[in-house]
Design an enzyme around this catalytic site. Structure first.
Site, PDB file in Angstrom:
ATOM      1  N   GLY A   1       0.803  -5.186   0.690  1.00 24.73           N
ATOM      2  CA  GLY A   1      -0.324  -5.307  -0.238  1.00 24.73           C
ATOM      3  C   GLY A   1       0.075  -5.921  -1.572  1.00 24.73           C
TER       4      GLY A   1
ATOM      5  N   ALA B   1       0.864  -1.182   0.000  1.00 28.11           N
ATOM      6  CA  ALA B   1       0.000   0.000   0.000  1.00 28.11           C
ATOM      7  C   ALA B   1       0.899   1.231   0.000  1.00 28.11           C
ATOM      8  CB  ALA B   1      -0.878  -0.005   1.244  1.00 28.11           C
TER       9      ALA B   1
ATOM     10  N   GLU C   1       0.012  -9.554  -0.977  1.00 27.85           N
ATOM     11  CA  GLU C   1      -1.406  -9.916  -0.822  1.00 27.85           C
ATOM     12  C   GLU C   1      -2.122  -9.946  -2.177  1.00 27.85           C
ATOM     13  OE1 GLU C   1      -1.763  -6.769   2.096  1.00 27.85           O
ATOM     14  OE2 GLU C   1      -2.357  -8.213   3.614  1.00 27.85           O
TER      15      GLU C   1
ATOM     16  N   GLU D   1       4.510  -5.124   7.274  1.00 26.92           N
ATOM     17  CA  GLU D   1       3.667  -4.102   7.931  1.00 26.92           C
ATOM     18  C   GLU D   1       4.064  -3.847   9.376  1.00 26.92           C
ATOM     19  OE1 GLU D   1       2.521  -6.533   5.983  1.00 26.92           O
ATOM     20  OE2 GLU D   1       1.041  -5.722   4.583  1.00 26.92           O
TER      21      GLU D   1
END
Ligand code: CAA
Length: 260
Positions: free
Chosen positions: A111, A66, A114, A134
């Site tokens: 992300g 992200a 993911e 993260e």
């Protein structure tokens, strides 16, 4: 099809979707989520496309997670909406009638890892790096990392990655079962296309229902999953392609699937 942060190009039955923010190592902001959602939705409706390949622009990164600069400005309610949309994108990909391959050309972090895990297959360059970093930012994975990673590699290895925030090599990711294949960096596109074209040559309804049976089956009991498989198996007999496939075997020739 033209998008702000995503490029779409087609090569036969294969569509390449490239996240195109190389200046930020293709980090995911709101536009990337919206553009990927629109591109996948559009390709889902394109009968000529059988396989979608997701990759990142540039030599260095698939998707570095992200966008931290964007995310750091959001309120809890805004971040909820940002990540909710990201999760919806992963479900759209898992439910897609097309096979989706992650062609991981570099960093697949947070992300990015993911996003790759929501694909049906992960083909990695030998230069790719995976991780769920993260915790280094004081936060946790949000686009399914705590859920898909343990389903893919098991509880303890998932915890090792999520709790240490460490980066791992493509080879280590392969050994864990996170990645399907590791290929030399300069052969990544060619090797991905070979697998994509092989899948694209099969009967599309069989591919779709096999994908959905596996994905749905992982979320229910063995008995319910087998019943889902049974109904999809029988439904497949309504297609012309199933008749053609079995007839071709008996006649000792190659099947000619028409997608009907
Ligand atoms: N968000 C925003 N910008 C990012 C970014 C990210 N995730 N990753 C890299 N960038 C930007 C950098 O800020 C830098 O921009 P500037 O030149 O403007 O400073 C540019 O991309 C190049 O990056 P680096 O200079 O850091 O490149 P490097 O080769 O030294 O390091 C890296 C590469 C190890 C991938 C490093 O950039 C990095 O650690 N990135 C962050 C990875 C990360 O923590 N991802 C998880 C995000 S949180 C998340 O994803 C939550 C969720 O589950 C939804």
């Amino acid at each position: 099809m033209s998008y702000k942060t995503v490029l779409v190009e087609k090569e036969g039955a294969v569509a390449f979707v490239t996240v195109n923010r190389p200046e930020a190592l293709n980090a995911i902001n709101g536009d990337v989520i919206d553009d990927l959602t629109s591109a996948i939705t559009e390709l889902n409706g394109d009968d000529a496309v059988r396989v979608i390949v997701i990759t990142g622009a540039g030599e260095k990164s698939f998707v570095a997670g992200a966008d931290i600069k964007h995310m750091s400005t959001l309120s809890p309610v805004e971040v909820f909406e940002f990540v909710r949309k990201g999760q919806e994108l992963t479900f759209l990909m898992e439910k897609s009638p097309k096979v989706i391959i992650a062609m991981v050309n570099g960093y697949a972090l947070g992300g990015g890892c993911e996003l790759a895990m929501a694909c049906d297959l992960i083909i990695a360059s030998d230069r790719a790096i995976f991780g769920q970093p993260e915790v280094n930012l004081g936060i946790i994975p949000g686009m399914g990392g705590t859920q898909r990673l343990p389903r893919l590699v098991g509880r303890n290895l998932a915890k090792e990655l999520v709790l240490t925030g460490d980066h791992i090599s493509a080879q280590r990711a392969y050994e864990m079962g996170l990645v399907n294949r590791v290929v030399p960096h300069d052969q990544l596109r060619e090797e991905t296309l070979k697998i994509a074209n092989k899948i694209a040559s099969k009967a599309p309804f069989a591919i779709y229902t096999a994908k959905r049976s596996i994905n749905q089956g992982l979320n229910c009991s063995l008995e319910d999953g087998c019943y889902l498989e049974l109904t999809n198996f029988a439904l497949g007999f309504s297609t012309e392609d199933s008749r053609e496939g079995m007839k071709a075997f008996i006649e000792k020739r190659k099947p000619e699937f028409k997608g009907k």
